[in-house]
Scaffold this motif. Structure first.
Motif, PDB file in Angstrom:
ATOM      1  N   SER A  73      66.834  78.238  60.157  1.00 50.68           N
ATOM      2  CA  SER A  73      65.822  78.961  59.387  1.00 50.68           C
ATOM      3  C   SER A  73      64.932  79.763  60.338  1.00 50.68           C
ATOM      4  CB  SER A  73      64.963  77.979  58.592  1.00 50.68           C
ATOM      5  OG  SER A  73      64.169  77.209  59.469  1.00 50.68           O
ATOM      6  N   ALA A  74      64.145  80.667  59.791  1.00 52.41           N
ATOM      7  CA  ALA A  74      63.267  81.507  60.611  1.00 52.41           C
ATOM      8  C   ALA A  74      62.261  80.658  61.383  1.00 52.41           C
ATOM      9  CB  ALA A  74      62.545  82.521  59.732  1.00 52.41           C
ATOM     10  N   VAL A 113      69.521  87.524  66.743  1.00 48.75           N
ATOM     11  CA  VAL A 113      69.663  87.058  65.363  1.00 48.75           C
ATOM     12  C   VAL A 113      68.414  87.377  64.556  1.00 48.75           C
ATOM     13  CG1 VAL A 113      69.873  84.982  63.925  1.00 48.75           C
ATOM     14  CG2 VAL A 113      71.353  85.285  65.913  1.00 48.75           C
ATOM     15  N   LYS A 114      67.232  87.217  65.177  1.00 49.90           N
ATOM     16  CA  LYS A 114      65.991  87.555  64.485  1.00 49.90           C
ATOM     17  C   LYS A 114      65.925  89.052  64.173  1.00 49.90           C
ATOM     18  CE  LYS A 114      62.304  85.995  66.498  1.00 49.90           C
ATOM     19  NZ  LYS A 114      61.343  85.426  67.442  1.00 49.90           N
ATOM     20  N   ALA A 115      66.381  89.885  65.093  1.00 50.36           N
ATOM     21  CA  ALA A 115      66.363  91.330  64.870  1.00 50.36           C
ATOM     22  C   ALA A 115      67.349  91.715  63.763  1.00 50.36           C
ATOM     23  CB  ALA A 115      66.703  92.067  66.153  1.00 50.36           C
ATOM     24  N   GLN A 116      68.474  91.066  63.713  1.00 52.13           N
ATOM     25  CA  GLN A 116      69.470  91.342  62.665  1.00 52.13           C
ATOM     26  C   GLN A 116      68.955  90.927  61.299  1.00 52.13           C
ATOM     27  OE1 GLN A 116      72.890  89.197  64.067  1.00 52.13           O
ATOM     28  NE2 GLN A 116      73.602  90.905  65.332  1.00 52.13           N
ATOM     29  N   ALA A 117      68.179  89.859  61.251  1.00 47.95           N
ATOM     30  CA  ALA A 117      67.652  89.366  59.978  1.00 47.95           C
ATOM     31  C   ALA A 117      66.603  90.320  59.411  1.00 47.95           C
ATOM     32  CB  ALA A 117      67.054  87.990  60.156  1.00 47.95           C
ATOM     33  N   VAL A 118      65.871  90.989  60.303  1.00 47.89           N
ATOM     34  CA  VAL A 118      64.814  91.913  59.872  1.00 47.89           C
ATOM     35  C   VAL A 118      65.426  93.177  59.275  1.00 47.89           C
ATOM     36  CG1 VAL A 118      62.942  93.382  60.679  1.00 47.89           C
ATOM     37  CG2 VAL A 118      63.130  91.037  61.496  1.00 47.89           C
ATOM     38  N   SER A 119      66.481  93.662  59.873  1.00 53.08           N
ATOM     39  CA  SER A 119      67.086  94.925  59.390  1.00 53.08           C
ATOM     40  C   SER A 119      68.064  94.727  58.287  1.00 53.08           C
ATOM     41  CB  SER A 119      67.780  95.636  60.544  1.00 53.08           C
ATOM     42  OG  SER A 119      68.762  94.794  61.118  1.00 53.08           O
TER      43      SER A 119
END
Length: 62
Positions: free
Chosen positions: A10-11, A56-62
Motif C-alpha cells: 500500500s502507499a 513504483v510511487k511515480a507510476q502510481a501517481v501517473s
C-alpha cells in the motif's frame, strides 16, 4: 526486494519502507566511513530498493 513485491504494498507501507531503508542506508554509510564494512554490496542493494520504491510511487501517481 523485488518490484513485484513492492507493487503489492500500500502507499503507506511504501512510505514506511522507504523511510526505513533511507535510515539504514545512512547508518551503514556512516559506519563505512568509520570502518570499512565487510559487505559493501549492502549499500548498493539498499539504494536500488529505494529507487524501485520511488519508481513504483511515480507510476502510481501517473
Amino acid at each position: 526486494m523485488k518490484a513485484e513485491d513492492i507493487r503489492k504494498m500500500s502507499a503507506e507501507d511504501l512510505e514506511n519502507k522507504e523511510k526505513e531503508l533511507r535510515e539504514e542506508l545512512g547508518n551503514l554509510a556512516f559506519q563505512h566511513r568509520i570502518r570499512p564494512l565487510e559487505d559493501t554490496s549492502r549499500l548498493k542493494k539498499i539504494r536500488k530498493d529505494i529507487a524501485r520504491i520511488e519508481t513504483v510511487k511515480a507510476q502510481a501517481v501517473s
